[in-house]
Scaffold this active site. Structure first.
Site, short mmCIF file in Angstrom:
data_model
loop_
_atom_site.label_atom_id
_atom_site.label_comp_id
_atom_site.label_asym_id
_atom_site.label_seq_id
_atom_site.Cartn_x
_atom_site.Cartn_y
_atom_site.Cartn_z
N TYR A 89 -1.80 -3.75 -25.84
CA TYR A 89 -2.35 -4.30 -24.60
C TYR A 89 -1.40 -5.34 -24.03
O TYR A 89 -1.11 -5.34 -22.84
CB TYR A 89 -3.72 -4.93 -24.89
CG TYR A 89 -4.45 -5.31 -23.63
CD1 TYR A 89 -5.26 -4.39 -22.98
CD2 TYR A 89 -4.32 -6.58 -23.08
CE1 TYR A 89 -5.92 -4.72 -21.81
CE2 TYR A 89 -4.96 -6.92 -21.90
CZ TYR A 89 -5.77 -5.99 -21.27
OH TYR A 89 -6.41 -6.31 -20.10
N PHE A 92 3.75 4.32 6.48
CA PHE A 92 3.28 5.37 5.60
C PHE A 92 1.76 5.24 5.55
O PHE A 92 1.24 4.15 5.73
CB PHE A 92 3.92 5.23 4.20
CG PHE A 92 3.49 6.34 3.27
CD1 PHE A 92 3.91 7.63 3.50
CD2 PHE A 92 2.62 6.10 2.21
CE1 PHE A 92 3.49 8.67 2.69
CE2 PHE A 92 2.20 7.13 1.39
CZ PHE A 92 2.64 8.43 1.63
N THR A 93 1.06 6.34 5.32
CA THR A 93 -0.42 6.32 5.42
C THR A 93 -1.05 5.18 4.61
O THR A 93 -1.82 4.38 5.15
CB THR A 93 -1.01 7.66 4.93
OG1 THR A 93 -0.43 7.98 3.68
CG2 THR A 93 -0.76 8.78 5.92
N ASP A 100 10.38 -0.65 0.69
CA ASP A 100 9.60 0.39 0.01
C ASP A 100 10.63 1.39 -0.53
O ASP A 100 11.22 2.15 0.22
CB ASP A 100 8.64 1.06 0.99
CG ASP A 100 7.80 2.17 0.34
OD1 ASP A 100 8.17 2.63 -0.76
OD2 ASP A 100 6.79 2.58 0.94
N LYS A 112 7.37 9.12 -7.53
CA LYS A 112 8.54 9.72 -6.87
C LYS A 112 9.81 9.20 -7.54
O LYS A 112 10.53 9.94 -8.17
CB LYS A 112 8.54 9.38 -5.39
CG LYS A 112 7.45 10.11 -4.63
CD LYS A 112 6.52 9.18 -3.95
CE LYS A 112 5.39 9.90 -3.26
NZ LYS A 112 4.85 9.12 -2.17
N ARG A 171 0.83 16.91 8.33
CA ARG A 171 1.23 15.55 8.69
C ARG A 171 1.20 15.47 10.20
O ARG A 171 2.19 15.67 10.88
CB ARG A 171 2.63 15.20 8.15
CG ARG A 171 2.70 15.10 6.64
CD ARG A 171 2.35 13.73 6.10
NE ARG A 171 0.94 13.48 5.89
CZ ARG A 171 0.47 12.67 4.92
NH1 ARG A 171 1.26 12.06 4.08
NH2 ARG A 171 -0.81 12.45 4.80
N PHE A 203 -7.73 13.16 5.98
CA PHE A 203 -6.94 14.33 5.59
C PHE A 203 -7.13 14.67 4.12
O PHE A 203 -6.92 15.80 3.71
CB PHE A 203 -5.44 14.11 5.89
CG PHE A 203 -4.83 12.95 5.18
CD1 PHE A 203 -4.91 11.67 5.72
CD2 PHE A 203 -4.17 13.11 3.99
CE1 PHE A 203 -4.35 10.59 5.07
CE2 PHE A 203 -3.59 12.03 3.32
CZ PHE A 203 -3.69 10.77 3.87
C1 LIG Z 1 4.12 7.99 -1.90
C2 LIG Z 1 4.52 6.81 -1.15
C3 LIG Z 1 3.80 5.62 -1.26
C4 LIG Z 1 2.54 5.50 -2.09
O1 LIG Z 1 2.79 5.77 -3.44
P1 LIG Z 1 1.64 6.37 -4.39
O2 LIG Z 1 2.25 6.33 -5.75
O3 LIG Z 1 1.35 7.75 -3.92
O4 LIG Z 1 0.47 5.48 -4.28
C5 LIG Z 1 4.25 4.54 -0.54
N1 LIG Z 1 5.34 4.63 0.25
C6 LIG Z 1 6.05 5.76 0.37
C7 LIG Z 1 7.24 5.79 1.25
C8 LIG Z 1 5.66 6.88 -0.30
O5 LIG Z 1 6.36 8.02 -0.15
#
Ligand SMILES: *Cc1c(COP(=O)(O)O)cnc(C)c1O
Length: 482
Positions: free
Chosen positions: A80, A132-133, A223, A266, A389, A455
């Site tokens: 932990y 980004f969403t 980001d 990613k 999208r 979506f």
């Molecule tokens: C996917 C993504 C996020 C969010 O990440 P999650 O791991 O899906 O929560 C934020 N910014 C960008 C540019 C992304 O491609």
């Protein structure tokens, strides 16, 4: 340097890895695909994987792990507090990005929640190259306003601009001067700008943004979720970096940002996320939220096994032959579609190939969700699952008005190191067939419409019986083929 030439002169990307674990795929016949699409309410998010042949929905958490990543997962130190795995990951991040502090989170949007809670206040503004969403949702939830200061070329779908993700410096400066620097929560730059087609920004542009931030004493937040693609493009497209190593380029990104965050779904071919910074003040400001929302400071909601895989995956991200496969496959797919007249976003970006639904099916008005309709049609035509999208991904405003999206795209994501070239050729073939039969595609309407992130869960219905007609035409043209 990393492109291997074929004696025949053919220009195709070559995989610099071999497949040692496989997953069998299922390609249901077109009649079943039609039924599955109806059942999913014409929303590709709601399809069952069992019914999907090529899953090009996303590049999130579906990238292939390497043998070294799999092996490392067995060594994870599950505790932990004080996990040795955490220390290993923290040290790897310091080695690569040169940052002192690391706050672990369960995924990218968790970083956005924490950064927004810490820095966004009622009425504050967050300028950025593009939203980004999940980023926008968290900023808005905290009372903030997203202001996009992209270059004009960003929204030009067929462009030769190598860096459509750049910030327009003049627009940024004007925005700050008009509103006053104290109204600005922070400036955000998104690497591999997701929603405009995985388009990179140039390091030269980031240096200019840094100068503006310095002049107004503003934080610059990076980001880095799609950093791997952006790194590759910097080396390919930005003259002054062509002889620099991926490591050197990475350091330059990190040095220019005050706070960097990423989705490890990613970046690093694993699952998880994190915020890194050199600022003790920023670290302390955000730290309490980690324990509140994510977990203890040495795991932040992540499995230690995934953290081990991240350590190796980050190292692999520094290897050009590991990060070039995605962009090269995307470029191949984009070129093949263009050869057949299919409208796609150019230049090819990272993350995936983006089909321009507004041009593909220009007879469908935005109010009938052309990108969603095309995504549904692509699935019916080939069992290929892409992602809408466009307007369906937008959210109604406080008055219930539906904003029409800048673009109507179907994103065909290329999970890193997952597909073979023949599979990509198959997807191209089915999309080309669909393009030839595009007049058969019709519009959609909401049947169930959630208020946020519609979506993800929303269900739609076809305006006419066009999906049946499309499936029937497929059967006619392809005979007994799946
Ligand atoms: C996917 C993504 C996020 C969010 O990440 P999650 O791991 O899906 O929560 C934020 N910014 C960008 C540019 C992304 O491609």
């Amino acid at each position: 340097m990393s492109t291997i030439k074929f004696y025949s002169g053919e220009k195709i990307p070559l995989e610099m890895h071999k497949v040692r674990i496989i997953q069998k795929l299922n390609l249901p016949p077109v009649e079943q695909r039609l039924e599955a699409m109806k059942e999913a309410g014409y929303n590709t998010f709601l399809l069952k994987n069992q019914d999907v042949f090529m899953d090009m929905l996303t590049d999130s958490g579906v990238n292939a792990m390497s043998d070294r990543q799999q092996a490392s997962m067995l060594e994870a130190d599950d505790s932990y507090a004080g996990s040795a795995t955490f220390t290993k990951l923290e040290e790897k991040l310091t080695e690569i990005f040169g940052t002192k502090y690391f706050l672990p989170t369960h995924q990218g949007r968790a970083c956005e929640n924490i950064i927004s809670q810490a820095y966004v206040t009622e009425g504050s503004i967050v300028p950025m190259n593009y939203h980004f969403t999940t980023t926008k949702a968290h900023i808005v939830l905290n009372g903030g306003i997203v202001e996009e200061v992209f270059i004009d070329e960003a929204l030009n779908l067929t462009s030769t601009c190598p860096f459509k993700g750049n910030i327009d410096i003049e627009k940024l400066s004007n925005l700050i001067e008009t509103n006053g620097a104290d109204k600005i929560a922070f400036v955000r730059m998104e690497a591999g700008t997701n929603l405009i087609g995985g388009q990179p920004f140039a390091l030269e542009n980031m240096r200019e943004v840094r100068k503006v931030c310095d002049a107004h004493n503003l934080l610059l937040v990076l980001d880095a979720s799609l950093l791997a693609d952006n790194l590759y493009f910097i080396k390919q497209r930005e003259e002054e970096y062509k002889d620099k190593s991926i490591r050197e380029i990475t350091r330059e990104f990190a040095d220019l940002a005050d706070i960097t965050y990423f989705s490890a779904r990613k970046l690093s071919f694993a699952r998880g996320g994190g915020i890194i910074t050199n600022s003790e003040e920023a670290y302390l400001k955000m730290r309490e939220y980690i324990t509140l929302y994510e977990g203890f400071l040495t795991y932040g909601g992540m499995s230690v096994r995934e953290m081990e895989a991240m350590v190796v995956g980050l190292d692999e991200t520094m290897d050009e032959q590991m990060i070039n496969q995605g962009p090269q496959f995307i470029s191949y797919m984009t070129d093949e579609l263009i050869k057949n007249g299919v409208p796609v976003i150019t230049p090819a970006g990272g993350l995936g190939c983006h089909v321009n639904a507004m041009d593909f099916i220009s007879h469908i008005p935005q109010e009938q969700y052309p990108a969603a309709a095309l995504a549904a049609a692509i699935y019916i035509a080939g069992g290929v699952r892409g992602m809408e999208r466009g307007t369906m991904s937008e959210q109604r405003d406080a008055n219930g008005v539906e904003p029409l999206a800048h673009m109507e795209l179907v994103r065909l994501a290329m999970p890193r190191r997952v597909f073979t070239l023949s599979q990509v050729k198959y997807a191209v073939d089915r999309i080309v067939w669909l393009y030839e039969n595009r007049e058969l595609i019709g519009g959609l309407q909401f049947v169930e419409e959630p208020t946020t992130m519609r979506f993800f869960f929303g269900k739609l219905g076809a305006q006419t019986d066009w999906p049946d007609k499309l499936a029937a035409k497929f059967r006619e043209d392809f005979g007994d083929s799946l």
